[in-house]
Enzyme design. Structure first.
Site, PDB file in Angstrom:
ATOM      1  N   TYR A 192       5.671  -3.081   0.411  1.00 56.32           N
ATOM      2  CA  TYR A 192       4.484  -2.561   1.092  1.00 56.32           C
ATOM      3  C   TYR A 192       4.914  -2.121   2.481  1.00 56.32           C
ATOM      4  CZ  TYR A 192      -0.072  -2.335   3.382  1.00 56.32           C
ATOM      5  OH  TYR A 192      -1.173  -1.908   4.080  1.00 56.32           O
TER       6      TYR A 192
ATOM      7  N   LYS B  77       3.284  -5.740  14.225  1.00 54.88           N
ATOM      8  CA  LYS B  77       2.855  -7.154  14.174  1.00 54.88           C
ATOM      9  C   LYS B  77       3.227  -7.916  15.446  1.00 54.88           C
ATOM     10  CE  LYS B  77       2.602  -7.316   9.146  1.00 54.88           C
ATOM     11  NZ  LYS B  77       1.235  -7.319   8.670  1.00 54.88           N
TER      12      LYS B  77
ATOM     13  N   ASP C 227      12.615  -1.467   7.705  1.00 53.89           N
ATOM     14  CA  ASP C 227      11.247  -1.828   8.066  1.00 53.89           C
ATOM     15  C   ASP C 227      11.219  -3.310   8.436  1.00 53.89           C
ATOM     16  OD1 ASP C 227       8.586  -2.402   8.293  1.00 53.89           O
ATOM     17  OD2 ASP C 227       7.965  -1.230   6.551  1.00 53.89           O
TER      18      ASP C 227
HETATM   19  C1  LIG Z   1       6.802  -4.269   5.855  1.00 55.43           C
HETATM   20  C2  LIG Z   1       5.531  -3.651   6.371  1.00 55.43           C
HETATM   21  N1  LIG Z   1       5.567  -2.408   6.851  1.00 55.43           N
HETATM   22  C3  LIG Z   1       4.468  -1.812   7.357  1.00 55.43           C
HETATM   23  C4  LIG Z   1       3.262  -2.484   7.366  1.00 55.43           C
HETATM   24  C5  LIG Z   1       2.035  -1.811   7.927  1.00 55.43           C
HETATM   25  O1  LIG Z   1       1.716  -2.392   9.151  1.00 55.43           O
HETATM   26  P1  LIG Z   1       0.210  -2.294   9.725  1.00 55.43           P
HETATM   27  O2  LIG Z   1      -0.629  -3.185   8.877  1.00 55.43           O
HETATM   28  O3  LIG Z   1       0.351  -2.736  11.146  1.00 55.43           O
HETATM   29  O4  LIG Z   1      -0.194  -0.864   9.617  1.00 55.43           O
HETATM   30  C6  LIG Z   1       3.183  -3.773   6.865  1.00 55.43           C
HETATM   31  C7  LIG Z   1       1.899  -4.511   6.887  1.00 55.43           C
HETATM   32  O5  LIG Z   1       1.765  -5.600   6.417  1.00 55.43           O
HETATM   33  C8  LIG Z   1       4.344  -4.371   6.345  1.00 55.43           C
HETATM   34  O6  LIG Z   1       4.317  -5.597   5.823  1.00 55.43           O
END
Ligand SMILES: Cc1ncc(COP(=O)(O)O)c(C=O)c1O
Length: 457
Positions: A154, A283, A256
């Site tokens: 995700y 985060k 990521d």
């Molecule tokens: C690995 C990863 N990338 C991107 C995101 C997206 O982040 P946001 O919820 O701040 O848009 C998340 C969200 O949980 C994530 O777990």
């Protein structure tokens, strides 16, 4: 018995009458009664009224220890006094400006000092935006448009990463590259056609993706530990092959670290000696406020530089790099220093060991995955190397454990992911473990198939 008939479910309903009533009212104006899809769960969510430290209290006055921490975002729990003081000061100086604020530089310098592959940073408002902008940067840099991503990963709500999160082949299926299935409605066909979906933790799958699609791929996006896909750590060999293959084929490797930045001083990439071209973050770097960032080597960050002939990619957003997020994020990250990380990761080890001991005592066909300050219980005994294995887990048991923990004063995510925060100690973890043990005993007594092996078909 269906989950709805379980005493665990019924106890939840009885203890959360105000939240139920609130949801009924909220549904009139907000579809399903809560805007964030990933915070909704059956039978209805409890609505949080207030938080303090490690605790969250809902509309019915139920107080729970928060092991959810807003999907891992709150590294110091709620209302850390040092962060509160910094943001109170920043509030007086303004929440958002009409010219660049000076606040973002401190956080940019901190991230560049900590993460060797990050020489420059641009800030935006979420992990979703960071991923979107990083992919745009990779497309501009390479002149290619397809992207590689891994099964079950995700990466937020941007169209081009919203396929391939679920509906995966069976564990035993030898196929390494799967045609992705849309995770949500409303995606343009290109958002599916442009994605090459690769099996996680499978070096051969990476080689196949690069061999068959390398000259079309702008980027491959990887989490050094699969987050929402099951908190499953990457094998060092898998990441080494990924780096080697992407370098050889001129594909931008985007790491990521939206979830995994909390795993080590230099992010999870530093654990593996991985040097990606770009890194996405969010985060914990917002310190409780919305934030996202793309960082990387100067060579790749050139695309954001107006003075560079290749600088065609604008990083936009009315609230991007706003001083509140920058200030809260900097203060938070400064407090999350090497000793704090080491202590929290040791507490993570203690948590995973204790949960495993409970599962073993109950003879449960289940496992605990994770690393650093993260953990997840999976109701399957299929070895957890990728998201295909994670999807064999028993969903009813997951829901009932989640509700059972809620009933006993513990909050984790509905997916079963738990995240520690720095104000936590073994005392809080022992309460989690006792609640887990007691719920497992209750579910076994209710006749749920706690000890039944799952298959891989
Ligand atoms: C690995 C990863 N990338 C991107 C995101 C997206 O982040 P946001 O919820 O701040 O848009 C998340 C969200 O949980 C994530 O777990």
């Amino acid at each position: 018995m269906t989950p709805e008939e379980s005493p665990t479910w019924r106890d939840y309903v009885a203890a959360n009458a105000r939240s139920a009533a609130h949801q009924r009212r909220a549904r009139e104006r907000v579809p399903t009664g809560a805007s964030r899809a990933l915070l909704r769960h059956p039978p209805f969510p409890f609505y949080t009224a207030s938080t303090q430290g490690v605790y969250a209290t809902d509309l019915d006055g139920n107080r729970r220890i928060d092991f959810h921490n807003n999907y891992t975002a709150l590294i110091h729990g709620h209302g850390h006094p040092v962060v509160l003081e910094a943001i109170h000061t920043q509030l007086q100086a303004g929440t958002t400006y009409s010219s660049p604020g000076a606040q973002e530089l401190a956080l940019a310098e901190l991230l560049c000092e900590r993460i060797p592959s990050v020489e420059q940073v641009v800030f935006n408002n979420s992990g979703t935006e960071a991923v979107m902008v990083a992919l745009r940067a990779a497309r501009a840099y390479t002149g290619r448009h397809r992207i590689g991503k891994f099964e079950g990963a995700y990466h937020g709500a941007y169209d081009f990463v919203m396929a391939g999160g679920g509906n995966l082949p069976a564990v035993g299926d030898p196929v390494r590259l799967t045609r992705p299935v849309a995770d949500v409605g409303g995606l343009p066909p290109a958002a599916i056609d442009d994605v090459v979906l690769i099996r996680y933790n499978d070096p051969e799958a990476v080689r196949e993706a690069v061999r068959d699609h390398g000259d079309e791929l702008a980027a491959i996006l990887v989490e050094p530990m699969l987050g929402a896909g099951g908190v499953i750590p990457a094998d060092p060999e898998f990441l080494a092959v990924l780096r080697e293959e992407t370098l050889r084929a001129g594909i931008v490797l985007i790491c990521d670290e939206v979830i995994t930045l909390r795993q080590a001083f230099g992010g999870a990439q530093s654990i593996h000696g991985l040097e990606p071209d770009l890194t996405t973050m969010a985060k914990i770097i917002g310190g409780g406020f919305p934030s996202g960032a793309v960082g990387g080597r100067r060579e790749f960050m050139r695309v954001f530089d107006d003075a560079d002939p290749r600088g065609t990619v604008s990083n936009l957003g009315t609230f991007s790099a706003n001083p509140m997020s920058a200030c809260a994020g900097y203060t938070t990250m400064k407090l999350f220093d090497a000793p704090a990380i080491a202590r929290l990761n040791a507490l993570g080890e203690y948590t995973r060991d204790a949960l495993r001991a409970v599962l073993a005592r109950h003879g449960a066909a289940a496992q605990v995955s994770g690393g650093g300050s993260l953990f997840q219980v999976h109701w399957t005994d299929v070895p957890l190397r990728d998201a295909r294995a994670a999807q064999t887990a028993d969903a009813s048991l997951n829901t009932l454990m989640f509700l059972g923990l809620c009933n006993r004063g513990i909050q984790i995510s509905k997916r079963g992911i738990g995240a520690l925060s720095t104000p936590m100690t073994e005392v809080h973890v022992d309460l989690l473990v006792a609640a887990f043990d007691d719920t497992l005993r209750a579910l076994t007594a209710e006749g749920w198939p706690v000890a039944t092996p799952r298959d891989t078909a």
